[in-house]
Enzyme design. Structure first.
Site, PDB file in Angstrom:
ATOM      1  N   THR A 153      60.393  43.196  45.147  1.00 36.45           N
ATOM      2  CA  THR A 153      59.060  42.775  45.628  1.00 36.45           C
ATOM      3  C   THR A 153      58.010  43.422  44.723  1.00 36.45           C
ATOM      4  OG1 THR A 153      59.024  44.539  47.301  1.00 36.45           O
ATOM      5  CG2 THR A 153      59.757  42.368  48.023  1.00 36.45           C
ATOM      6  N   LYS A 179      66.480  47.884  45.526  1.00 37.84           N
ATOM      7  CA  LYS A 179      65.081  47.513  45.291  1.00 37.84           C
ATOM      8  C   LYS A 179      64.216  48.440  46.147  1.00 37.84           C
ATOM      9  CE  LYS A 179      62.484  45.380  47.401  1.00 37.84           C
ATOM     10  NZ  LYS A 179      61.371  45.751  48.360  1.00 37.84           N
ATOM     11  N   THR A 190      67.614  53.397  52.130  1.00 35.90           N
ATOM     12  CA  THR A 190      66.357  52.875  51.627  1.00 35.90           C
ATOM     13  C   THR A 190      66.351  51.360  51.638  1.00 35.90           C
ATOM     14  OG1 THR A 190      64.685  53.066  49.954  1.00 35.90           O
ATOM     15  CG2 THR A 190      66.886  52.593  49.193  1.00 35.90           C
ATOM     16  N   GLU A 273      55.492  52.682  43.275  1.00 37.81           N
ATOM     17  CA  GLU A 273      54.201  52.012  43.108  1.00 37.81           C
ATOM     18  C   GLU A 273      53.201  52.943  42.423  1.00 37.81           C
ATOM     19  OE1 GLU A 273      54.557  48.878  46.819  1.00 37.81           O
ATOM     20  OE2 GLU A 273      53.478  50.748  47.109  1.00 37.81           O
ATOM     21  N   ASN A 397      48.487  48.625  46.719  1.00 36.11           N
ATOM     22  CA  ASN A 397      48.575  48.499  48.169  1.00 36.11           C
ATOM     23  C   ASN A 397      47.301  48.003  48.831  1.00 36.11           C
ATOM     24  OD1 ASN A 397      51.312  49.226  48.957  1.00 36.11           O
ATOM     25  ND2 ASN A 397      50.838  51.067  47.773  1.00 36.11           N
ATOM     26  N   SER A 402      52.622  42.690  49.721  1.00 37.78           N
ATOM     27  CA  SER A 402      53.946  42.532  49.090  1.00 37.78           C
ATOM     28  C   SER A 402      54.777  41.508  49.841  1.00 37.78           C
ATOM     29  CB  SER A 402      54.679  43.860  49.056  1.00 37.78           C
ATOM     30  OG  SER A 402      55.148  44.200  50.348  1.00 37.78           O
TER      31      SER A 402
END
EC number: 2.3.1.35
Lengths: 402, 402
Positions: A153, A179, A190, A273, A397, A402
């Site tokens: 993503t 991912k 995760t 990120e 963000n 996303s």
């Protein structure tokens, strides 16, 4: 913009696993967003899932299906998390599993669903139904990297790895993909990782090995302290290599499994990120593991520590502020020592007289920064990996769903 | 850039309190960075201090001095926190207190020191010694706003307020000031706040009232989840109004005190580093207060919630993600309801069918945003205030050592 991370150019096939990806148009345009994984009959499958109480519909179904059935297919989409979607979301996930099951001649409960993306939007079933026939036709042993790309993503790079070892003259392969780059503080696993081996591992042992490896890898990373609603990690053992994992070779096998899980979890941090730094936080000589973990994670989550890391600013007072506010039962700061890389900052709770700002600057200028805290109160130790807090984290963000 | 916050143009003097500020050049150039507060003999003084284990030298001395002595002077500097400075830092703070004591004819232990600014740098004593004579000459009842300015670090605006009420025909005044805009998640008190009243309050009662008011104000705010090493809140009752706080008028007095503390703590959030939103988080019908607080603070601290607030993005999945990961004993998400302003998003754990993105956008576009979570599991309720996570927050903390 990932930190010291170049994706593997090749992820080795695992005998007994076939994969296929497709551009199903679930949310994204012009890229693969659907992955189907086929698991050979007779494989063992273990999974760990998010502890977030608002866990997504696919996570609820995975937990339910795994209780009674041995999975034969995984179906994964990116772009829509199917989380907090109520009964409708559960119905959609079940319908998708049922469709794939009927096309492949297995039971609905043998298909495990996984979703990642926006929370709170209903997952459309039609694109899956439309894409399944072509996707199934494309099943191949050798497309792990395409699979790793299809589940991305906000990731900027795919994450995959293979490791091999020889046991009794036979080669065992472990391949994995993951991912995730935001909403990362896994609690059990995760956001979407799949690891497969051709070793033969009895299901209870497989689950136990997965739990141990998870604690040393995916459960030891944080980007923003935010635990996803969709975290899932699946470990598959097809047994096709003919090697049985037993008491004698288990340590060796676990070491390899751990290397794969640590590589993938660290790849998530390197591609976090907005990340500009890869940060390792070690806490040792702690009275117990809980204290070690609380201190490591409090440092790793602190916005002020993370902005100082972004700025390469040796403002070490912020490290101590974070240690001092960690929710631990007790902490004798007069015993504590602190190192930034090889440079000692604090000895027995007081600043080291010989420390210079230049030394600190040299360490903070590095792309990979290690912070070590010695409590000198016991023998527990832990290592946690994290990223910094940059303008790009805010941009990603704030400007992007996303 | 503070959110809906215009500083008071006047903070009323409190009989028995004199203040004076000075440009002592401790770190900042061309602005006052030193504050001395004189407290009339016979006053009651209560204080609450940070629970950070690396608490600063001045905090250690304040705690020690308050055990045995009644304070007559406060000495406050900005620019240097005198935290994690070891024995040298303690010696410096004590020397500063001793110097002011000898100039004013009180005991060293009757001078309470406070510092705010960079952690880990030694506090120079000379600028204090040089500045004290002129500072003492300038003592005046009517310079609360100058005082509020002198203690600022990354604050963009001073924070001060006065409230009055009549008791038995006499006027009681409560005036207060505070500083702070980052490293804010007070645990007992926030970074430097001073409140004074001319009411007469017996010391044990004063401490108890202060603790109660703190929990409803300074202990209910967070900017970044980071607890300062130097947090201190001091409440002084000079008794000069002739009004004695007793069982009969205590509720009335407490209401006023609470208003002052809430105003000041909310002013800190309105002026939080990089803040573009003022966010109120209410959690009600919780099984117990701990659950209510954990859920409220988990939402308030979440980087993904805070970046969505910055972007005015009604990405409400992030609110639920944060609720779901809150470290509470139990949570029945199927009972939970959620409102964004007047718009209900979730009813009994499922999305409200009539909700539209436009409704959510309308609420998120506001400067002041209220999020309400009803757990429907009990009767505990709490309110927490926070800010968003903006580019300016990163800039301020990456490019500037406060």
């Amino acid at each position: 913009m990932a930190v010291n991370y170049t994706p593997a150019t090749k992820v080795l096939p695992v005998d007994g696993i076939r994969l296929s990806t497709h551009a199903a148009g679930i949310r994204y345009e012009g890229r693969d967003d659907l992955l189907v994984v086929e698991i050979a009959e007779g494989s063992s499958v273990a999974g760990v899932f998010t502890q977030n109480r608002f866990c997504a519909a696919p996570v609820l179904l995975c937990r339910e299906f795994l209780k009674s059935h041995s999975p034969r297919y995984l179906v994964v989409n990116s772009g829509n998390a199917n989380a907090v979607t109520g009964q409708k979301g559960l119905d959609a996930a079940r319908e998708i599993c049922a469709e794939l099951a009927s096309l492949t001649g297995v039971e609905t409960e043998q298909v495990l669903p996984f979703s990642t993306g926006v929370i709170g939007e209903q997952l459309p079933v039609a694109p899956f139904k439309k894409a399944f026939p072509a996707t199934l036709k494309g099943l191949s042993e050798d497309c792990w990297l395409d699979a790793a790309k299809a589940i991305m993503t906000t990731d900027t790079l795919p994450k995959g790895i293979s490791k091999q070892l020889e046991i009794d003259g036979k080669t065992v392969t472990i391949s994995g993909m993951a991912k995730g780059s935001g909403m990362i503080e896994p609690n059990m696993a995760t956001m979407l990782a799949y690891v497969a081996t051709d070793a033969q591992v009895e299901p209870a042992l497989l689950q136990s090995l997965l739990k141990q490896a998870t604690d040393l890898s995916f459960n030891s990373i944080t980007v923003d302290g935010d635990t996803s609603t969709n975290d899932a990690l699946v470990l598959i053992a097809t047994g096709k290599s003919g090697v049985v994992v037993n008491d004698a070779n288990q340590p060796e096998f676990f070491t390899l499994l751990n290397e794969v899980c640590q590589y993938l979890s660290q790849a998530i941090i390197r591609d976090a990120e907005g990340a500009t730094k890869f940060v390792t936080i070690e806490v040792d000589t702690a009275p117990d593991m809980e204290t070690a973990r609380e201190i490591a994670f409090t440092i790793a989550r602190s916005p002020l520590v993370k902005t100082a890391l972004f700025a390469s600013d040796p403002n070490w007072g912020r490290f101590l502020m974070a240690i001092g506010r960690a929710p631990v039962k007790s902490l004798d700061v007069s015993k504590l020592s602190l190192w930034l890389g090889d440079t000692q900052l604090i000895e027995a709770g007081e600043p080291v007289a010989t420390y210079t700002e230049e030394q600190g600057q040299l360490e903070m200028d590095k792309l990979e920064i290690t912070l070590r805290v010695s409590l000198n109160e016991g023998s527990a130790a832990t290592t946690v990996w994290t990223s910094d807090l940059s303008h790009d984290y805010v941009t990603i963000n704030a400007e992007y769903r996303s």
